[in-house]
Scaffold this motif. Sequence first.
Motif, PDB file in Angstrom:
ATOM      1  N   ASN A  95     -82.019 -22.202  25.443  1.00 17.25           N
ATOM      2  CA  ASN A  95     -82.716 -23.481  25.337  1.00 17.25           C
ATOM      3  C   ASN A  95     -81.729 -24.649  25.388  1.00 17.25           C
ATOM      4  N   PHE A  96     -81.680 -25.324  26.527  1.00 23.03           N
ATOM      5  CA  PHE A  96     -80.830 -26.496  26.674  1.00 23.03           C
ATOM      6  C   PHE A  96     -81.654 -27.781  26.682  1.00 23.03           C
ATOM      7  N   ALA A  97     -82.863 -27.706  26.126  1.00 27.21           N
ATOM      8  CA  ALA A  97     -83.760 -28.859  26.164  1.00 27.21           C
ATOM      9  C   ALA A  97     -83.165 -30.078  25.464  1.00 27.21           C
ATOM     10  N   ASP A  98     -82.340 -29.845  24.443  1.00 28.42           N
ATOM     11  CA  ASP A  98     -81.721 -30.952  23.713  1.00 28.42           C
ATOM     12  C   ASP A  98     -80.352 -31.314  24.261  1.00 28.42           C
ATOM     13  N   GLY A  99     -80.029 -30.794  25.436  1.00 27.45           N
ATOM     14  CA  GLY A  99     -78.731 -31.092  26.034  1.00 27.45           C
ATOM     15  C   GLY A  99     -77.650 -30.131  25.568  1.00 27.45           C
ATOM     16  N   LEU A 100     -76.490 -30.251  26.198  1.00 25.30           N
ATOM     17  CA  LEU A 100     -75.358 -29.371  25.888  1.00 25.30           C
ATOM     18  C   LEU A 100     -74.685 -29.817  24.595  1.00 25.30           C
ATOM     19  N   LYS A 101     -74.471 -28.869  23.690  1.00 25.74           N
ATOM     20  CA  LYS A 101     -73.801 -29.160  22.424  1.00 25.74           C
ATOM     21  C   LYS A 101     -72.559 -28.285  22.291  1.00 25.74           C
ATOM     22  N   PRO A 102     -71.588 -28.694  21.471  1.00 31.62           N
ATOM     23  CA  PRO A 102     -70.454 -27.803  21.184  1.00 31.62           C
ATOM     24  C   PRO A 102     -70.965 -26.493  20.602  1.00 31.62           C
ATOM     25  N   SER A 185     -74.978  -1.899  34.199  1.00 35.11           N
ATOM     26  CA  SER A 185     -75.261  -3.297  34.523  1.00 35.11           C
ATOM     27  C   SER A 185     -74.467  -3.736  35.739  1.00 35.11           C
ATOM     28  N   VAL A 186     -75.001  -4.729  36.416  1.00 34.93           N
ATOM     29  CA  VAL A 186     -74.257  -5.435  37.452  1.00 34.93           C
ATOM     30  C   VAL A 186     -73.822  -6.756  36.837  1.00 34.93           C
ATOM     31  N   ASN A 187     -72.531  -6.953  36.738  1.00 38.22           N
ATOM     32  CA  ASN A 187     -71.984  -8.114  36.053  1.00 38.22           C
ATOM     33  C   ASN A 187     -71.483  -9.125  37.084  1.00 38.22           C
ATOM     34  N   ALA A 188     -72.322 -10.094  37.334  1.00 40.92           N
ATOM     35  CA  ALA A 188     -72.100 -11.001  38.461  1.00 40.92           C
ATOM     36  C   ALA A 188     -71.297 -12.232  38.075  1.00 40.92           C
ATOM     37  N   GLY A 189     -70.481 -12.683  39.020  1.00 42.45           N
ATOM     38  CA  GLY A 189     -69.837 -13.977  38.895  1.00 42.45           C
ATOM     39  C   GLY A 189     -70.866 -15.071  39.140  1.00 42.45           C
ATOM     40  N   LEU A 190     -70.414 -16.266  39.380  1.00 44.56           N
ATOM     41  CA  LEU A 190     -71.329 -17.394  39.515  1.00 44.56           C
ATOM     42  C   LEU A 190     -72.171 -17.280  40.781  1.00 44.56           C
ATOM     43  N   LEU A 191     -73.487 -17.473  40.606  1.00 45.31           N
ATOM     44  CA  LEU A 191     -74.439 -17.357  41.700  1.00 45.31           C
ATOM     45  C   LEU A 191     -75.221 -18.650  41.855  1.00 45.31           C
ATOM     46  N   LYS A 192     -75.760 -18.845  43.028  1.00 45.47           N
ATOM     47  CA  LYS A 192     -76.601 -20.010  43.292  1.00 45.47           C
ATOM     48  C   LYS A 192     -78.057 -19.608  43.083  1.00 45.47           C
ATOM     49  N   THR A 193     -78.506 -19.686  41.830  1.00 45.53           N
ATOM     50  CA  THR A 193     -79.884 -19.366  41.493  1.00 45.53           C
ATOM     51  C   THR A 193     -80.529 -20.556  40.798  1.00 45.53           C
ATOM     52  N   SER A 194     -81.838 -20.540  40.713  1.00 43.66           N
ATOM     53  CA  SER A 194     -82.548 -21.629  40.038  1.00 43.66           C
ATOM     54  C   SER A 194     -82.251 -21.648  38.550  1.00 43.66           C
ATOM     55  N   ALA A 195     -82.092 -20.462  37.969  1.00 38.33           N
ATOM     56  CA  ALA A 195     -81.794 -20.378  36.539  1.00 38.33           C
ATOM     57  C   ALA A 195     -80.442 -21.018  36.233  1.00 38.33           C
ATOM     58  N   SER A 196     -79.448 -20.718  37.060  1.00 35.08           N
ATOM     59  CA  SER A 196     -78.119 -21.286  36.818  1.00 35.08           C
ATOM     60  C   SER A 196     -78.099 -22.788  37.048  1.00 35.08           C
ATOM     61  N   ALA A 197     -78.965 -23.258  37.917  1.00 33.84           N
ATOM     62  CA  ALA A 197     -79.019 -24.699  38.186  1.00 33.84           C
ATOM     63  C   ALA A 197     -79.411 -25.485  36.944  1.00 33.84           C
ATOM     64  N   GLY A 198     -80.033 -24.822  35.973  1.00 34.97           N
ATOM     65  CA  GLY A 198     -80.426 -25.491  34.748  1.00 34.97           C
ATOM     66  C   GLY A 198     -79.301 -25.615  33.730  1.00 34.97           C
ATOM     67  N   ILE A 199     -78.144 -25.013  34.030  1.00 33.83           N
ATOM     68  CA  ILE A 199     -76.998 -25.097  33.126  1.00 33.83           C
ATOM     69  C   ILE A 199     -76.250 -26.404  33.396  1.00 33.83           C
ATOM     70  N   PRO A 200     -76.037 -27.243  32.388  1.00 32.14           N
ATOM     71  CA  PRO A 200     -75.339 -28.525  32.608  1.00 32.14           C
ATOM     72  C   PRO A 200     -73.963 -28.317  33.238  1.00 32.14           C
ATOM     73  N   GLY A 201     -73.677 -29.067  34.307  1.00 31.53           N
ATOM     74  CA  GLY A 201     -72.371 -29.000  34.950  1.00 31.53           C
ATOM     75  C   GLY A 201     -72.115 -27.751  35.762  1.00 31.53           C
TER      76      GLY A 201
END
Length: 269
Positions: A95-102, A185-201
């Motif tokens: 849940n990043f609804a309140d923005g990125l926090k430390p 498991s398949v442990n993936a590096g950074l991907l261009k997905t919609s879910a990742s697009a929601g991560i700040p920065g």
Amino acid sequence: MSFLSLEGKSILVTGVANKKSVAYHIGKTLEAEGAQVIYSVRSETRKASVKKLLDPAPMFVCDVEDEAQIDRLRDEVAKTTGTLHGLVHSIAFANFADGLKPFHETSKRDFLQCVDISCYSLIRLSNTFKDLFAKDASVVAVGISTTRMAAENYGYMGPAKAALDSSLAFLAKSFSAFSQVRFNSVNAGLLKTSASAGIPGYLDSYMHAEQLTLRKKALQTQEVANAAVFLLSERSSGINAQGIVLDAGMSINYFDKDIVRRAQRPEPK
């Protein structure tokens, strides 16, 4: 018959959100191999949005935060197939609804919800489906390439994925008492997905990761799907309690001379 021998095998794929999802690519690759794919999505709204993408495959709704819905999913899948040969766990939420926090300001509620959805759901699904699994079924989760890289913008999802990684080993051990079901498991590096697009920065991190790969080309979602499908097949029968890292060589290339040069002598603005 194809090399993977997946024809006619029944496999449950969870977590399709859209056409960019890792789960979507896994499901479509399984279908191309002749498998009978059954899909589970989070909500009725999601089901309506992906229906055209997944038709005519069976699709059910299951919000894994609700254990009663997991039980219902088992009953629905059981009516579709008598035996389940594989399960794909591609479910995660923070849940990043309140923005990125430390990280040290992470709330208990957000942290526990993340672990519940991203990790515990695998344990609950596995236990609920244990009697439906083929004796040698394969369970594959979608993880991340490393849980020891403290990326600020990934936050508490990192520890949740670490819990997922550890849980696979414990599931493999406990299931070995009565079956040959495998957990990987398949442990993936950074991907261009919609879910990742929601991560700040995330975009900046993605572009940096691309430069760190040995081939200077980002990891593709289909490459992750290909590895997952292999793990679901009998051809990977000797692999259990493992995480297959897919990062195009990024993890051994942090001291790439060009990256180091640009860091030490940044280009003038």
